[in-house]
Design a protein around this motif. Sequence first.
Motif, short mmCIF file in Angstrom:
data_model
loop_
_atom_site.label_atom_id
_atom_site.label_comp_id
_atom_site.label_asym_id
_atom_site.label_seq_id
_atom_site.Cartn_x
_atom_site.Cartn_y
_atom_site.Cartn_z
N HIS A 146 0.84 -1.20 0.00
CA HIS A 146 0.00 0.00 0.00
C HIS A 146 0.88 1.25 0.00
CE1 HIS A 146 -4.14 1.46 0.41
NE2 HIS A 146 -3.64 2.47 1.09
N ARG A 147 2.02 1.19 0.68
CA ARG A 147 2.95 2.32 0.67
C ARG A 147 3.43 2.60 -0.75
NH1 ARG A 147 6.17 4.61 4.60
NH2 ARG A 147 4.24 4.43 5.81
N HIS A 148 3.61 1.55 -1.54
CA HIS A 148 4.02 1.74 -2.93
C HIS A 148 2.96 2.50 -3.71
CE1 HIS A 148 5.66 0.99 -6.91
NE2 HIS A 148 4.47 0.52 -7.27
N HIS A 149 1.69 2.14 -3.50
CA HIS A 149 0.61 2.83 -4.21
C HIS A 149 0.44 4.27 -3.72
CE1 HIS A 149 -1.46 -0.10 -6.90
NE2 HIS A 149 -0.76 -0.96 -6.19
N GLU A 150 0.93 4.56 -2.54
CA GLU A 150 0.86 5.93 -2.02
C GLU A 150 2.02 6.79 -2.52
OE1 GLU A 150 -1.21 5.14 2.37
OE2 GLU A 150 0.99 5.17 2.17
N GLN A 151 3.23 6.20 -2.57
CA GLN A 151 4.42 7.01 -2.82
C GLN A 151 5.12 6.70 -4.14
OE1 GLN A 151 7.04 6.82 0.57
NE2 GLN A 151 5.50 7.66 1.97
N TYR A 152 4.82 5.58 -4.77
CA TYR A 152 5.31 5.22 -6.10
C TYR A 152 6.80 4.85 -6.16
CZ TYR A 152 0.99 6.83 -8.40
OH TYR A 152 -0.32 6.98 -8.81
N ARG A 153 7.66 5.49 -5.37
CA ARG A 153 9.10 5.35 -5.56
C ARG A 153 9.75 4.41 -4.55
NH1 ARG A 153 11.22 11.44 -7.24
NH2 ARG A 153 9.81 11.69 -9.02
N CYS A 154 8.98 3.54 -3.97
CA CYS A 154 9.53 2.58 -3.01
C CYS A 154 8.71 1.30 -3.06
CB CYS A 154 9.53 3.16 -1.60
SG CYS A 154 7.87 3.52 -0.94
N ASN A 155 9.22 0.26 -2.39
CA ASN A 155 8.48 -1.00 -2.21
C ASN A 155 8.05 -1.63 -3.55
OD1 ASN A 155 8.80 -0.02 0.35
ND2 ASN A 155 6.68 -0.22 0.96
N PHE A 156 9.05 -2.03 -4.32
CA PHE A 156 8.79 -2.57 -5.66
C PHE A 156 8.65 -4.09 -5.69
CE2 PHE A 156 11.17 1.41 -6.42
CZ PHE A 156 10.27 2.06 -7.25
N GLY A 157 8.89 -4.79 -4.59
CA GLY A 157 8.87 -6.24 -4.59
C GLY A 157 7.48 -6.84 -4.69
N LEU A 158 7.45 -8.15 -4.87
CA LEU A 158 6.18 -8.86 -5.03
C LEU A 158 5.87 -9.77 -3.85
CD1 LEU A 158 3.77 -9.67 -6.83
CD2 LEU A 158 5.26 -11.37 -7.91
N TYR A 159 6.85 -10.58 -3.45
CA TYR A 159 6.67 -11.51 -2.34
C TYR A 159 7.57 -11.18 -1.15
CZ TYR A 159 4.96 -14.39 -6.24
OH TYR A 159 4.31 -14.86 -7.35
N PHE A 160 8.80 -10.81 -1.46
CA PHE A 160 9.81 -10.63 -0.45
C PHE A 160 10.39 -9.21 -0.48
CE2 PHE A 160 10.31 -15.00 -2.26
CZ PHE A 160 9.65 -15.67 -1.24
N ARG A 161 10.93 -8.78 0.65
CA ARG A 161 11.52 -7.45 0.73
C ARG A 161 13.03 -7.47 0.51
NH1 ARG A 161 8.63 -4.99 6.12
NH2 ARG A 161 9.96 -3.20 5.62
N VAL A 162 13.53 -8.59 0.01
CA VAL A 162 14.98 -8.77 -0.15
C VAL A 162 15.57 -7.70 -1.06
CG1 VAL A 162 16.79 -10.30 -0.99
CG2 VAL A 162 14.84 -11.25 0.27
N TRP A 163 15.03 -7.57 -2.26
CA TRP A 163 15.60 -6.61 -3.21
C TRP A 163 15.37 -5.18 -2.77
CZ3 TRP A 163 19.27 -7.96 -6.22
CH2 TRP A 163 19.33 -9.27 -6.72
#
Length: 239
Positions: free
Chosen positions: A209-226
């Motif tokens: 949800h943070r990605h949909h709010e800010q666009y420039r972060c949180n690009f992963g799908l399952y894991f936060r590794v990348w």
Amino acid sequence: MMVWSAIFLSALAMTVIIALRYIVSSGLFAWISVRMRPGIYDGQNRQIQREIGWSLLSAAIYGIPAGIVAWGWQAHGWTLVYTRWDAYPLWYLPVAPLVYLFLHDTWFYWTHRLMHRPTLFRAMHAVHHASRPPTAWAAMSFHPYEAITGAVVIPVLVFLVPIHVAMLGIVLLIMTVMGIINHIGWEIVPRSIIHSRLGAWLITASHHHRHHEQYRCNFGLYFRVWDRLCRTDGGLSEP
């Protein structure tokens, strides 16, 4: 001619299966969302209609390569998908899905991040971000160009990484469920898990949800590794 007919029917069958999977699973989580959070999707009827329309188009784009590969597997033994439980060591059964999910996550992270460049965003990714805030129907709401980038992943992996057909089913189940619950607009995963050591590496609605709010972060799908390695992890939101 019969070969082409068989391929067409396989692609059509997979398209119908993917579309029905989408309608049933997204519909179930939409129902749960409305029951748990009354009014959560109020005023979003037109957005939901667009999400469903784009998602059904995506189902066809996903169904075509999946149907071709399924036909090749059944008719000619294409792919490394196997059915005998003893074809590989039993310890490999749970390893294969993890490999699939990690490789899918890696592909998604880098293509997703690339699609946030202005030109590609307008051409490919803006359709998905038109869901503000996203709903349970938004998980497959993609422009066709973006849908193609997602549709090729599993059809390619089955030629590269051996996997039991049942484990492949688990991968597809995880893909479906996580894709939906990360877009439902509220956090369905218990806070005790989200704030645990395990949760610190998993993506849930609070993260996406943070990605949909800010666009420039949180690009992963399952894991936060990348996201963590590349310093694009923007933390959690409060959907």
